[in-house]
Write a protein that holds these residues in place. Structure first.
Motif, PDB file in Angstrom:
ATOM      1  N   ALA A  53       0.829  -1.205   0.000  1.00 34.15           N
ATOM      2  CA  ALA A  53       0.000   0.000   0.000  1.00 34.15           C
ATOM      3  C   ALA A  53       0.861   1.252   0.000  1.00 34.15           C
ATOM      4  CB  ALA A  53      -0.925  -0.015   1.211  1.00 34.15           C
ATOM      5  N   ALA A  54       2.005   1.197   0.685  1.00 33.57           N
ATOM      6  CA  ALA A  54       2.889   2.360   0.698  1.00 33.57           C
ATOM      7  C   ALA A  54       3.438   2.643  -0.687  1.00 33.57           C
ATOM      8  CB  ALA A  54       4.034   2.137   1.689  1.00 33.57           C
ATOM      9  N   SER A  55       3.708   1.595  -1.460  1.00 32.52           N
ATOM     10  CA  SER A  55       4.196   1.785  -2.825  1.00 32.52           C
ATOM     11  C   SER A  55       3.209   2.608  -3.639  1.00 32.52           C
ATOM     12  CB  SER A  55       4.400   0.424  -3.494  1.00 32.52           C
ATOM     13  OG  SER A  55       5.227  -0.404  -2.734  1.00 32.52           O
ATOM     14  N   ALA A  56       1.952   2.213  -3.586  1.00 31.08           N
ATOM     15  CA  ALA A  56       0.932   2.939  -4.339  1.00 31.08           C
ATOM     16  C   ALA A  56       0.789   4.361  -3.842  1.00 31.08           C
ATOM     17  CB  ALA A  56      -0.401   2.205  -4.235  1.00 31.08           C
TER      18      ALA A  56
ATOM     19  N   THR B 258       0.435   7.018 -13.150  1.00 34.08           N
ATOM     20  CA  THR B 258      -0.612   6.758 -12.176  1.00 34.08           C
ATOM     21  C   THR B 258      -0.699   5.283 -11.810  1.00 34.08           C
ATOM     22  OG1 THR B 258      -2.266   6.535 -13.930  1.00 34.08           O
ATOM     23  CG2 THR B 258      -2.003   8.714 -12.915  1.00 34.08           C
ATOM     24  N   ASN B 259      -0.104   4.431 -12.625  1.00 33.45           N
ATOM     25  CA  ASN B 259      -0.103   2.997 -12.329  1.00 33.45           C
ATOM     26  C   ASN B 259       1.240   2.427 -12.774  1.00 33.45           C
ATOM     27  OD1 ASN B 259      -0.891   0.437 -11.607  1.00 33.45           O
ATOM     28  ND2 ASN B 259      -1.958   0.038 -13.535  1.00 33.45           N
ATOM     29  N   PRO B 260       2.318   2.752 -12.065  1.00 33.53           N
ATOM     30  CA  PRO B 260       3.665   2.429 -12.537  1.00 33.53           C
ATOM     31  C   PRO B 260       3.911   0.925 -12.615  1.00 33.53           C
ATOM     32  CG  PRO B 260       3.734   3.180 -10.270  1.00 33.53           C
ATOM     33  CD  PRO B 260       2.346   3.429 -10.762  1.00 33.53           C
ATOM     34  N   ALA B 261       4.536   0.514 -13.688  1.00 34.50           N
ATOM     35  CA  ALA B 261       4.878  -0.896 -13.879  1.00 34.50           C
ATOM     36  C   ALA B 261       6.268  -1.164 -13.312  1.00 34.50           C
ATOM     37  CB  ALA B 261       4.845  -1.226 -15.368  1.00 34.50           C
ATOM     38  N   PRO B 262       6.579  -2.432 -13.018  1.00 29.49           N
ATOM     39  CA  PRO B 262       7.946  -2.759 -12.569  1.00 29.49           C
ATOM     40  C   PRO B 262       8.975  -2.307 -13.596  1.00 29.49           C
ATOM     41  CG  PRO B 262       6.478  -4.626 -12.252  1.00 29.49           C
ATOM     42  CD  PRO B 262       5.706  -3.615 -13.050  1.00 29.49           C
ATOM     43  N   LEU B 263      10.145  -1.977 -13.124  1.00 29.13           N
ATOM     44  CA  LEU B 263      11.219  -1.524 -14.000  1.00 29.13           C
ATOM     45  C   LEU B 263      12.193  -2.656 -14.281  1.00 29.13           C
ATOM     46  CD1 LEU B 263      12.162   1.981 -12.515  1.00 29.13           C
ATOM     47  CD2 LEU B 263      10.356   1.382 -14.125  1.00 29.13           C
ATOM     48  N   THR B 264      12.731  -2.668 -15.471  1.00 27.09           N
ATOM     49  CA  THR B 264      13.839  -3.560 -15.784  1.00 27.09           C
ATOM     50  C   THR B 264      15.121  -2.953 -15.232  1.00 27.09           C
ATOM     51  OG1 THR B 264      14.340  -2.493 -17.888  1.00 27.09           O
ATOM     52  CG2 THR B 264      12.681  -4.258 -17.908  1.00 27.09           C
ATOM     53  N   ILE B 265      16.168  -3.737 -15.227  1.00 32.21           N
ATOM     54  CA  ILE B 265      17.462  -3.229 -14.751  1.00 32.21           C
ATOM     55  C   ILE B 265      17.926  -2.065 -15.621  1.00 32.21           C
ATOM     56  CG2 ILE B 265      19.905  -3.821 -14.548  1.00 32.21           C
ATOM     57  CD1 ILE B 265      18.982  -6.594 -13.558  1.00 32.21           C
ATOM     58  N   ALA B 266      17.760  -2.171 -16.921  1.00 35.02           N
ATOM     59  CA  ALA B 266      18.168  -1.079 -17.816  1.00 35.02           C
ATOM     60  C   ALA B 266      17.380   0.192 -17.534  1.00 35.02           C
ATOM     61  CB  ALA B 266      17.992  -1.510 -19.270  1.00 35.02           C
ATOM     62  N   GLN B 267      16.106   0.070 -17.238  1.00 34.04           N
ATOM     63  CA  GLN B 267      15.293   1.249 -16.930  1.00 34.04           C
ATOM     64  C   GLN B 267      15.740   1.901 -15.631  1.00 34.04           C
ATOM     65  OE1 GLN B 267      11.487  -0.757 -17.192  1.00 34.04           O
ATOM     66  NE2 GLN B 267      10.972   0.274 -19.107  1.00 34.04           N
ATOM     67  N   VAL B 268      16.086   1.106 -14.635  1.00 36.52           N
ATOM     68  CA  VAL B 268      16.621   1.664 -13.390  1.00 36.52           C
ATOM     69  C   VAL B 268      17.910   2.424 -13.680  1.00 36.52           C
ATOM     70  CG1 VAL B 268      17.642   1.103 -11.149  1.00 36.52           C
ATOM     71  CG2 VAL B 268      15.561  -0.057 -11.885  1.00 36.52           C
ATOM     72  N   GLN B 269      18.786   1.813 -14.462  1.00 33.48           N
ATOM     73  CA  GLN B 269      20.066   2.453 -14.761  1.00 33.48           C
ATOM     74  C   GLN B 269      19.880   3.779 -15.486  1.00 33.48           C
ATOM     75  OE1 GLN B 269      21.750  -0.990 -16.795  1.00 33.48           O
ATOM     76  NE2 GLN B 269      23.216  -1.282 -15.121  1.00 33.48           N
ATOM     77  N   SER B 270      18.828   3.878 -16.276  1.00 33.31           N
ATOM     78  CA  SER B 270      18.621   5.090 -17.069  1.00 33.31           C
ATOM     79  C   SER B 270      18.224   6.295 -16.213  1.00 33.31           C
ATOM     80  CB  SER B 270      17.552   4.847 -18.139  1.00 33.31           C
ATOM     81  OG  SER B 270      16.261   4.722 -17.549  1.00 33.31           O
ATOM     82  N   VAL B 271      17.709   6.079 -15.003  1.00 28.70           N
ATOM     83  CA  VAL B 271      17.278   7.202 -14.171  1.00 28.70           C
ATOM     84  C   VAL B 271      18.187   7.417 -12.967  1.00 28.70           C
ATOM     85  CG1 VAL B 271      14.861   7.060 -14.860  1.00 28.70           C
ATOM     86  CG2 VAL B 271      15.645   5.732 -12.890  1.00 28.70           C
TER      87      VAL B 271
ATOM     88  N   ASN C 299       9.032   0.991  -3.321  1.00 25.45           N
ATOM     89  CA  ASN C 299       9.192   0.043  -4.421  1.00 25.45           C
ATOM     90  C   ASN C 299      10.131   0.644  -5.456  1.00 25.45           C
ATOM     91  OD1 ASN C 299       7.686   1.895  -5.869  1.00 25.45           O
ATOM     92  ND2 ASN C 299       5.997   0.514  -6.312  1.00 25.45           N
ATOM     93  N   VAL C 300      10.549  -0.179  -6.397  1.00 27.44           N
ATOM     94  CA  VAL C 300      11.527   0.262  -7.390  1.00 27.44           C
ATOM     95  C   VAL C 300      10.924   1.276  -8.350  1.00 27.44           C
ATOM     96  CG1 VAL C 300      13.035  -0.504  -9.262  1.00 27.44           C
ATOM     97  CG2 VAL C 300      12.798  -1.912  -7.208  1.00 27.44           C
ATOM     98  N   SER C 301       9.687   1.057  -8.771  1.00 26.76           N
ATOM     99  CA  SER C 301       9.078   1.943  -9.758  1.00 26.76           C
ATOM    100  C   SER C 301       8.898   3.363  -9.234  1.00 26.76           C
ATOM    101  CB  SER C 301       7.735   1.379 -10.222  1.00 26.76           C
ATOM    102  OG  SER C 301       6.849   1.233  -9.142  1.00 26.76           O
TER     103      SER C 301
ATOM    104  N   VAL D  82       9.072   7.550 -10.980  1.00 20.89           N
ATOM    105  CA  VAL D  82       8.066   8.585 -10.731  1.00 20.89           C
ATOM    106  C   VAL D  82       8.698   9.798 -10.079  1.00 20.89           C
ATOM    107  CG1 VAL D  82       5.898   9.100  -9.564  1.00 20.89           C
ATOM    108  CG2 VAL D  82       6.268   6.847 -10.529  1.00 20.89           C
ATOM    109  N   LEU D  83       9.521   9.562  -9.066  1.00 16.70           N
ATOM    110  CA  LEU D  83      10.158  10.669  -8.363  1.00 16.70           C
ATOM    111  C   LEU D  83      11.105  11.436  -9.274  1.00 16.70           C
ATOM    112  CD1 LEU D  83      10.826   8.815  -5.003  1.00 16.70           C
ATOM    113  CD2 LEU D  83       9.358  10.813  -5.280  1.00 16.70           C
ATOM    114  N   ARG D  84      11.835  10.719 -10.107  1.00 17.41           N
ATOM    115  CA  ARG D  84      12.769  11.411 -10.993  1.00 17.41           C
ATOM    116  C   ARG D  84      12.043  12.191 -12.080  1.00 17.41           C
ATOM    117  NH1 ARG D  84      17.923   9.662  -9.486  1.00 17.41           N
ATOM    118  NH2 ARG D  84      17.723   9.967  -7.248  1.00 17.41           N
ATOM    119  N   PHE D  85      10.894  11.703 -12.503  1.00 15.21           N
ATOM    120  CA  PHE D  85      10.101  12.461 -13.459  1.00 15.21           C
ATOM    121  C   PHE D  85       9.649  13.787 -12.855  1.00 15.21           C
ATOM    122  CE2 PHE D  85       6.394  13.645 -15.933  1.00 15.21           C
ATOM    123  CZ  PHE D  85       6.793  13.353 -17.225  1.00 15.21           C
ATOM    124  N   ALA D  86       9.498  13.788 -11.530  1.00 15.45           N
ATOM    125  CA  ALA D  86       9.011  14.988 -10.856  1.00 15.45           C
ATOM    126  C   ALA D  86      10.089  16.037 -10.665  1.00 15.45           C
ATOM    127  CB  ALA D  86       8.426  14.609  -9.486  1.00 15.45           C
TER     128      ALA D  86
END
Length: 547
Positions: free
Chosen positions: A38-41, A125-138, A285-287, A291-295
């Motif tokens: 619930a905290a993730s959401a 508004t409904n973030p999906a899990p990130l791949t390792i490459a997506q994490v690295q990109s942010v 959560n990872v996703s 979201v935070l970096r987009f902000a």
């Protein structure tokens, strides 16, 4: 689940480097789906509102979020009344079903409007899990992410930096993990002078318990040390942990075998604590990272009040009606905690007034921005427009659910009203805090146990008050893992803001790290070397810079 999944992949593919990376990435994504809380959401929702940079979008997202909460409440109510029979019950069921249908239609309409006007926010508004490459990109160049997923027999750990990634499996059953965390939790438990939800002697000083640094090192060595080649050089670590580890701030883990006695202040000060090497931020959560970096850069700080604080409630006395009768049932009606005599008997917290004044001075705020004593009321909190405040602080008692007889959710304590009402019964509960309208860069919960619903290993992390303030719109929150020492809390929070907004400003996580190390290395009192004093707080949300 993962212990069955991984062997299937290893049997299906040859064990070359490319396949190992594919398996690591696939299981990383699968583990994220299994660990949604619930905290993730809540963090995704609140960060999205801040990221909006548009009053119109922020309003639509808040309507969507509130409608979703209303839908859940009505659905649960319908499930309850569905067990009843008779004409009256059938009528009520029909009315509830119609309300549910109306809300679902409203949500569909809101989703259509958001998708049409602001298509880039649909995924947020409904973030999906990130791949390792997506994490690295942010990730920033000096950052790394640590992620764990636990089952009954193993703990899987991932470390990801901008240019590297690896994972590790520790074979240790759940009961052993729980026992290790329980041992450390007991050694940082309340010992006197804390902001706990009990009537304590405010003049007491703890005698101190030795902290088992060997156990703290074993936890680090088993779960994280094998991945140091990935994250060892990172200045800022973002952590997403599960299972028993949610009950501990990772700052107090020990990187190298400790020397000297566990009750020796000199040995404690020279220990290789994890916080000596890294600034730390907790994510639900990872996703949430994407979201935070987009902000970043979208948080409007212009024309905002710098600070507002509430604390030092009038406590430590019995009301004129006399002491509370422990044998009498606690009366709660319409969400009102009516036995305020129990609240009134909590220990006073004189250091909180000084702490809030110092925080206000650091932020350049007017003295009127600090609400103390008889002005520190729940009613005043509910009447305040927090949407125009950069930093919000509460310095008071924090109560867990059942922290007082009949209290069924976490709460912050305020001064006692003459007559308890739904608007003011001296307790701002988690559900009430979630209704505040925040757009703060930082919310400081300088109280006890605000990081979780309880301190038991394995409980869902970041529940209770922390989740409520994320829901309300905080960009980052400072929360505690155990009853905090009254004086130490004051030093940590004011030092952190000095670091964030002083002449040599630094990111939130680094400012907290510096404050912790300053207290740890302060030789004016031997007790400051114990992690119970310097390690209770964790930063949740965006720990890096906002540019």
């Amino acid at each position: 689940m993962l212990r069955f999944l991984i062997p299937l992949f290893l049997m299906a593919f040859p064990l070359n480097a490319q396949t190992r990376a594919q398996v690591m990435d696939h299981v990383f994504v699968t583990a994220q789906r299994a660990g949604v809380t619930a905290a993730s959401a809540a963090l995704a929702q609140s960060a999205t509102r801040i990221a909006a940079g548009s009053a119109d979008l922020a309003a639509l997202l808040r309507q969507q979020q509130d409608s979703g909460a209303e839908l859940q409440m009505l659905t649960e109510r319908l499930a309850t009344v569905a067990e009843n029979t008779g004409a009256a019950a059938e009528t009520l069921q029909g009315e509830l079903a119609q309300e549910i249908a109306d809300i679902r239609a409203r949500l569909r309409a809101l989703d259509t409007r958001i998708g049409a006007k602001f298509p880039e926010f649909r995924e947020l508004t409904n973030p999906a899990p990130l791949t390792i490459a997506q994490v690295q990109s942010v990730l920033d160049p000096d950052e790394a992410l640590l992620f764990t997923f636990s089952d009954q027999y193993y703990t899987y750990s991932w470390a990801i930096s901008p240019k590297n990634a690896d994972w590790h499996r520790a074979e240790i059953d759940l009961s052993a993990r729980n026992e290790r965390v329980k041992t450390l939790r007991q050694q940082v438990s309340a010992q006197g002078g804390e902001r706990a939800g009990v009537a304590l002697n405010p003049g007491a000083r703890p005698t101190g318990r030795a902290f088992d640094r060997t156990t703290a090192h074993e936890i680090y060595a088993q779960f994280f040390a094998p991945l140091e080649h990935v994250f060892g050089d990172a200045a800022h670590l973002m952590t997403v942990v599960d299972g028993p580890l949610t009950s501990l701030p990772l700052a107090l883990l020990v990187r190298r075998p400790p020397m000297g006695g566990d009750d020796d202040p000199t040995a404690l000060r020279t220990t290789d604590w994890l916080v000596r090497q890294h600034a730390l931020t907790t994510l639900p959560n990872v996703s949430a990272l994407r979201v935070l970096r987009f902000a970043r850069g979208r948080l409007n700080t212009e024309d905002k009040d710098p600070f507002i604080g509430f604390g030092n409630p009038v406590l430590g006395y019995q009301l004129a009606q006399g002491p509370a009768d422990a044998s009498a049932p606690t009366v709660i009606t319409r969400g009102v905690y009516e036995d305020v005599r129990r609240v009134a008997d909590l220990a006073p917290l004189p250091n909180t007034a000084r702490e809030l004044r110092r925080l206000a001075a650091t932020m350049g705020a007017d003295p009127e921005a600090v609400y103390l004593a008889e002005n520190a009321t729940e009613a005043q909190v509910k009447d305040t427009d927090f949407s125009r405040v950069r930093v919000v602080a509460f310095a008071t008692h924090g109560l867990l659910a059942d922290g007082l007889p009949g209290l069924n959710e976490p709460a912050l304590v305020f001064s006692i009203p003459d007559t308890p009402t739904e608007r003011d019964d001296a307790l701002l509960t988690a559900s009430e805090a979630a209704q505040l309208k925040l757009a703060a860069e930082l919310v400081i919960l300088s109280a006890c146990d605000t990081a979780g619903s309880d301190g038991t290993p394995g409980a869902e992390g970041l529940s209770g008050l922390a989740r409520a303030f994320l829901y309300a719109g905080a960009r980052a929150i400072l929360v505690s893992h155990w009853p905090v020492d009254d004086f130490a809390a004051s030093v940590l929070t004011t030092s952190m803001l000095d670091g964030m907004y002083g002449a040599d400003s630094r990111p939130r996580a680094e400012a907290l790290r510096a404050a912790m190390l300053t207290l740890l290395e302060d030789e004016s009192e031997t007790r400051f070397a114990h992690p119970r004093l310097w390690a209770p707080f964790v930063l949740v949300g965006e720990g890096g810079g906002d540019t």
